[in-house]
Design an enzyme around this catalytic site. Sequence first.
Site, short mmCIF file in Angstrom:
data_model
loop_
_atom_site.label_atom_id
_atom_site.label_comp_id
_atom_site.label_asym_id
_atom_site.label_seq_id
_atom_site.Cartn_x
_atom_site.Cartn_y
_atom_site.Cartn_z
N LYS A 166 0.83 -1.21 0.00
CA LYS A 166 0.00 0.00 0.00
C LYS A 166 0.86 1.25 0.00
O LYS A 166 0.50 2.27 -0.61
CB LYS A 166 -0.95 0.01 1.21
CG LYS A 166 -2.08 -0.98 1.06
CD LYS A 166 -3.16 -0.75 2.10
CE LYS A 166 -4.28 -1.75 1.93
NZ LYS A 166 -5.27 -1.67 3.00
N LYS A 226 -6.75 -11.45 -9.35
CA LYS A 226 -7.97 -11.59 -8.55
C LYS A 226 -9.04 -10.63 -9.08
O LYS A 226 -8.70 -9.54 -9.55
CB LYS A 226 -7.57 -11.21 -7.12
CG LYS A 226 -8.52 -11.56 -6.04
CD LYS A 226 -7.81 -11.40 -4.68
CE LYS A 226 -8.51 -10.32 -3.90
NZ LYS A 226 -8.11 -10.24 -2.49
N LYS A 236 -12.36 -4.95 -6.75
CA LYS A 236 -13.30 -3.84 -6.83
C LYS A 236 -12.61 -2.59 -7.37
O LYS A 236 -13.26 -1.62 -7.72
CB LYS A 236 -14.00 -3.58 -5.49
CG LYS A 236 -13.11 -3.55 -4.28
CD LYS A 236 -13.97 -3.53 -3.00
CE LYS A 236 -13.10 -3.67 -1.77
NZ LYS A 236 -13.82 -3.72 -0.53
#
Length: 334
Positions: free
Chosen positions: A115, A197, A200
């Site tokens: 992140k 994956k 979203k």
Amino acid sequence: MIGENKVLFSGMQATGNLTLGNYLGALKNWVSLCDEYLCFYSVVDLHSITIRQDPAELRRRARNLLTLYIAAGIDPEKNCLYYQSHVSAHAELAWILNCFTYMGELNRMTQFKDKAAKHADNINAGLFTYPVLMAADILLYQSDVVPVGNDQLQHLEITRDIAQRFNAIYGDVFTIPEPYIGKAGARIRSLQDPSKKMSKSDENPNASIYLMDDPDTIMRKFKRAVTDSEGCVRYCKEQPGIMNLIDIYSACTDKSVSEIEKEFDGRGYGDFKTAVGESVVAILKPLQDRFDDLNKNKDHIDKIIKENAEKAEYYALKTLRKVQKKVGFPERVR
Ligand code: TRP
């Protein structure tokens, strides 16, 4: 444990539009776990602000996520569905646990590194201590089990380490949580690149099925899903796109892989994609209808939110007060 019940805790962030991957991989299992455990499912909005959010959007999404928990079939009377920010004990316990967590431990967290690389302009201290807040979430409710995906396993390990460290100093304060190893949720991949994956935050809207996609959109996205030139519906590594579609179909219909291979033996990808799309519509349409119905009754949802926050706070405060006493804070006179 709370009374006779084993406790399960999990949380989801209300950022981005939830996808079929979130539903089949997590939410659908959360529903079935309610039979076995007293479940605390939180909308973890304190975690969300470690990345900059639009306030109105965050509020809207958080409400939708909580409504979706209910629409998915989690009973808010028997379990506890609440916003993390409504129970201030989370932040308070996180502070205390910060003082029992080492910089070196947090430095090893791979999600922090990922992140930080992705948000290089905002590497804030909250992002760094994110796992400590997660530990507070879990430990506040004396959770026995936590269903987590692989990406969160490291955070559960540090939670156990923090809890064991605290218990070693102050006695048995925290239940040491175990990862929930059950029937793994289906791991759904991108429809456009099955090596990734389903996410979203994918930029390509055709890569993900969003839970609120209408039937036409769903069917269209499956028609466009990336496959291969083998031309047969078979579950093998060489056909990752087809594998993913089989996983989706299997999760939506409860059919086994071999049943599915047999069903589509000698038939083309067109037929198969249509069947997969229809199976997804058959799951999502009722979910969307329940969601819409719930939204028609604002007062009902508000009441659930209030009552569940109170319930969560009741249990959270039991743990927090014990911890405050253990570390030497003065007795509370009010
Ligand atoms: N960090 C988790 C995620 O992004 C969400 C989360 C917050 C969580 N607190 C938790 C999950 C406690 C399990 C238990 O997926």
